[in-house]
Scaffold this motif. Structure first.
Motif, PDB file in Angstrom:
ATOM      1  N   ALA A  18       0.827  -1.212   0.000  1.00  0.00           N
ATOM      2  CA  ALA A  18       0.000   0.000   0.000  1.00  0.00           C
ATOM      3  C   ALA A  18       0.861   1.261   0.000  1.00  0.00           C
ATOM      4  O   ALA A  18       0.559   2.221  -0.716  1.00  0.00           O
ATOM      5  CB  ALA A  18      -0.927   0.000   1.212  1.00  0.00           C
ATOM      6  N   ARG A  19       1.921   1.246   0.771  1.00  0.00           N
ATOM      7  CA  ARG A  19       2.772   2.435   0.837  1.00  0.00           C
ATOM      8  C   ARG A  19       3.556   2.637  -0.454  1.00  0.00           C
ATOM      9  O   ARG A  19       3.661   3.758  -0.951  1.00  0.00           O
ATOM     10  CB  ARG A  19       3.711   2.325   2.033  1.00  0.00           C
ATOM     11  CG  ARG A  19       2.953   2.442   3.339  1.00  0.00           C
ATOM     12  CD  ARG A  19       3.801   2.191   4.534  1.00  0.00           C
ATOM     13  NE  ARG A  19       2.998   2.298   5.752  1.00  0.00           N
ATOM     14  CZ  ARG A  19       3.444   2.039   6.942  1.00  0.00           C
ATOM     15  NH1 ARG A  19       4.698   1.678   7.119  1.00  0.00           N
ATOM     16  NH2 ARG A  19       2.647   2.150   7.997  1.00  0.00           N
ATOM     17  N   VAL A  20       4.087   1.560  -1.006  1.00  0.00           N
ATOM     18  CA  VAL A  20       4.823   1.677  -2.259  1.00  0.00           C
ATOM     19  C   VAL A  20       3.877   2.056  -3.394  1.00  0.00           C
ATOM     20  O   VAL A  20       4.206   2.892  -4.246  1.00  0.00           O
ATOM     21  CB  VAL A  20       5.575   0.360  -2.574  1.00  0.00           C
ATOM     22  CG1 VAL A  20       6.126   0.354  -3.984  1.00  0.00           C
ATOM     23  CG2 VAL A  20       6.700   0.140  -1.584  1.00  0.00           C
ATOM     24  N   MET A  25       1.927   6.194  -7.247  1.00  0.00           N
ATOM     25  CA  MET A  25       0.833   6.970  -7.821  1.00  0.00           C
ATOM     26  C   MET A  25       1.154   8.463  -7.807  1.00  0.00           C
ATOM     27  O   MET A  25       0.598   9.216  -8.597  1.00  0.00           O
ATOM     28  CB  MET A  25      -0.461   6.724  -7.053  1.00  0.00           C
ATOM     29  CG  MET A  25      -1.029   5.351  -7.261  1.00  0.00           C
ATOM     30  SD  MET A  25      -1.491   5.037  -8.946  1.00  0.00           S
ATOM     31  CE  MET A  25      -2.857   6.137  -9.136  1.00  0.00           C
ATOM     32  N   LEU A  26       2.025   8.908  -6.900  1.00  0.00           N
ATOM     33  CA  LEU A  26       2.349  10.320  -6.783  1.00  0.00           C
ATOM     34  C   LEU A  26       3.600  10.730  -7.556  1.00  0.00           C
ATOM     35  O   LEU A  26       3.848  11.915  -7.745  1.00  0.00           O
ATOM     36  CB  LEU A  26       2.525  10.696  -5.309  1.00  0.00           C
ATOM     37  CG  LEU A  26       1.260  10.619  -4.470  1.00  0.00           C
ATOM     38  CD1 LEU A  26       1.588  10.840  -3.003  1.00  0.00           C
ATOM     39  CD2 LEU A  26       0.242  11.620  -4.947  1.00  0.00           C
ATOM     40  N   ILE A  27       4.381   9.747  -8.004  1.00  0.00           N
ATOM     41  CA  ILE A  27       5.608  10.066  -8.735  1.00  0.00           C
ATOM     42  C   ILE A  27       5.247  10.603 -10.118  1.00  0.00           C
ATOM     43  O   ILE A  27       4.485   9.977 -10.849  1.00  0.00           O
ATOM     44  CB  ILE A  27       6.502   8.824  -8.873  1.00  0.00           C
ATOM     45  CG1 ILE A  27       7.065   8.419  -7.525  1.00  0.00           C
ATOM     46  CG2 ILE A  27       7.635   9.070  -9.857  1.00  0.00           C
ATOM     47  CD1 ILE A  27       7.915   7.171  -7.576  1.00  0.00           C
ATOM     48  N   TYR A  34      -1.289   8.081 -18.716  1.00  0.00           N
ATOM     49  CA  TYR A  34      -0.869   7.316 -19.887  1.00  0.00           C
ATOM     50  C   TYR A  34      -0.108   6.043 -19.526  1.00  0.00           C
ATOM     51  O   TYR A  34       0.139   5.210 -20.386  1.00  0.00           O
ATOM     52  CB  TYR A  34      -0.045   8.173 -20.855  1.00  0.00           C
ATOM     53  CG  TYR A  34       1.201   8.779 -20.285  1.00  0.00           C
ATOM     54  CD1 TYR A  34       2.372   8.052 -20.177  1.00  0.00           C
ATOM     55  CD2 TYR A  34       1.203  10.101 -19.857  1.00  0.00           C
ATOM     56  CE1 TYR A  34       3.506   8.614 -19.652  1.00  0.00           C
ATOM     57  CE2 TYR A  34       2.332  10.673 -19.332  1.00  0.00           C
ATOM     58  CZ  TYR A  34       3.485   9.931 -19.235  1.00  0.00           C
ATOM     59  OH  TYR A  34       4.607  10.489 -18.709  1.00  0.00           O
ATOM     60  N   VAL A  35       0.281   5.877 -18.269  1.00  0.00           N
ATOM     61  CA  VAL A  35       0.920   4.641 -17.827  1.00  0.00           C
ATOM     62  C   VAL A  35      -0.191   3.666 -17.437  1.00  0.00           C
ATOM     63  O   VAL A  35      -1.023   3.985 -16.594  1.00  0.00           O
ATOM     64  CB  VAL A  35       1.867   4.901 -16.636  1.00  0.00           C
ATOM     65  CG1 VAL A  35       2.482   3.607 -16.147  1.00  0.00           C
ATOM     66  CG2 VAL A  35       2.940   5.892 -17.014  1.00  0.00           C
ATOM     67  N   ARG A  40       1.870  -0.036 -13.340  1.00  0.00           N
ATOM     68  CA  ARG A  40       2.083   0.534 -12.001  1.00  0.00           C
ATOM     69  C   ARG A  40       1.937  -0.521 -10.922  1.00  0.00           C
ATOM     70  O   ARG A  40       2.723  -0.564  -9.966  1.00  0.00           O
ATOM     71  CB  ARG A  40       1.095   1.673 -11.765  1.00  0.00           C
ATOM     72  CG  ARG A  40       1.416   2.916 -12.543  1.00  0.00           C
ATOM     73  CD  ARG A  40       0.605   4.097 -12.074  1.00  0.00           C
ATOM     74  NE  ARG A  40      -0.820   3.898 -12.199  1.00  0.00           N
ATOM     75  CZ  ARG A  40      -1.591   4.473 -13.105  1.00  0.00           C
ATOM     76  NH1 ARG A  40      -1.074   5.296 -13.968  1.00  0.00           N
ATOM     77  NH2 ARG A  40      -2.881   4.223 -13.132  1.00  0.00           N
ATOM     78  N   LEU A  41       0.926  -1.396 -11.053  1.00  0.00           N
ATOM     79  CA  LEU A  41       0.713  -2.448 -10.068  1.00  0.00           C
ATOM     80  C   LEU A  41       1.866  -3.443 -10.064  1.00  0.00           C
ATOM     81  O   LEU A  41       2.344  -3.858  -8.998  1.00  0.00           O
ATOM     82  CB  LEU A  41      -0.610  -3.163 -10.341  1.00  0.00           C
ATOM     83  CG  LEU A  41      -1.000  -4.266  -9.376  1.00  0.00           C
ATOM     84  CD1 LEU A  41      -1.161  -3.694  -7.974  1.00  0.00           C
ATOM     85  CD2 LEU A  41      -2.272  -4.929  -9.827  1.00  0.00           C
ATOM     86  N   SER A  42       2.322  -3.827 -11.243  1.00  0.00           N
ATOM     87  CA  SER A  42       3.450  -4.765 -11.329  1.00  0.00           C
ATOM     88  C   SER A  42       4.713  -4.166 -10.736  1.00  0.00           C
ATOM     89  O   SER A  42       5.453  -4.843 -10.017  1.00  0.00           O
ATOM     90  CB  SER A  42       3.700  -5.153 -12.788  1.00  0.00           C
ATOM     91  OG  SER A  42       2.565  -5.773 -13.323  1.00  0.00           O
ATOM     92  N   LEU A  43       4.961  -2.898 -11.034  1.00  0.00           N
ATOM     93  CA  LEU A  43       6.132  -2.226 -10.480  1.00  0.00           C
ATOM     94  C   LEU A  43       6.045  -2.124  -8.960  1.00  0.00           C
ATOM     95  O   LEU A  43       7.029  -2.353  -8.254  1.00  0.00           O
ATOM     96  CB  LEU A  43       6.284  -0.841 -11.107  1.00  0.00           C
ATOM     97  CG  LEU A  43       7.546  -0.062 -10.757  1.00  0.00           C
ATOM     98  CD1 LEU A  43       8.787  -0.825 -11.187  1.00  0.00           C
ATOM     99  CD2 LEU A  43       7.509   1.299 -11.413  1.00  0.00           C
TER     100      LEU A  43
END
Length: 94
Positions: A18-20, A25-27, A34-35, A40-43
């Motif tokens: 959850a923290r990562v 999501m904020l980076i 567009y990503v 994002r979930l896999s990363l």
């Protein structure tokens, strides 16, 4: 070694993920529309698995009651909302 995860391990893994995930999501760049969400979930999952041995000892334990667990979840969600509302302004300051 047991073939299944204990409740403490699932709680710690959920906190890390959850923290990562919130950070990703904020980076700028990765958190943009567009990503694809799967990327994002896999990363987030890969980074969480890599951080697991490093931060496992520093995480808080499983709460004693369901009410405390709900408090943790609500507090984390509210802090994420606060950061998301502040993030457009923070990008212009930097």
């Amino acid at each position: 070694m047991e073939p299944y995860a204990t409740a403490d391990q699932v709680w710690a893994g959920g906190l890390i993920l959850a923290r990562v995930g919130a950070i990703l999501m904020l980076i700028p760049g990765i958190g943009e529309a567009y990503v694809p969400p799967r990327v994002r979930l896999s990363l987030a999952l890969v980074i969480s698995l890599a951080l697991w041995p490093v931060v496992r000892g520093a995480l808080p334990g499983l709460p004693d009651s369901l009410g405390l667990m709900v408090d943790w979840i609500i507090a984390g969600g509210l802090s994420l909302l606060f950061l998301r509302f502040c993030s457009p302004d923070m990008g212009t300051v930097i």
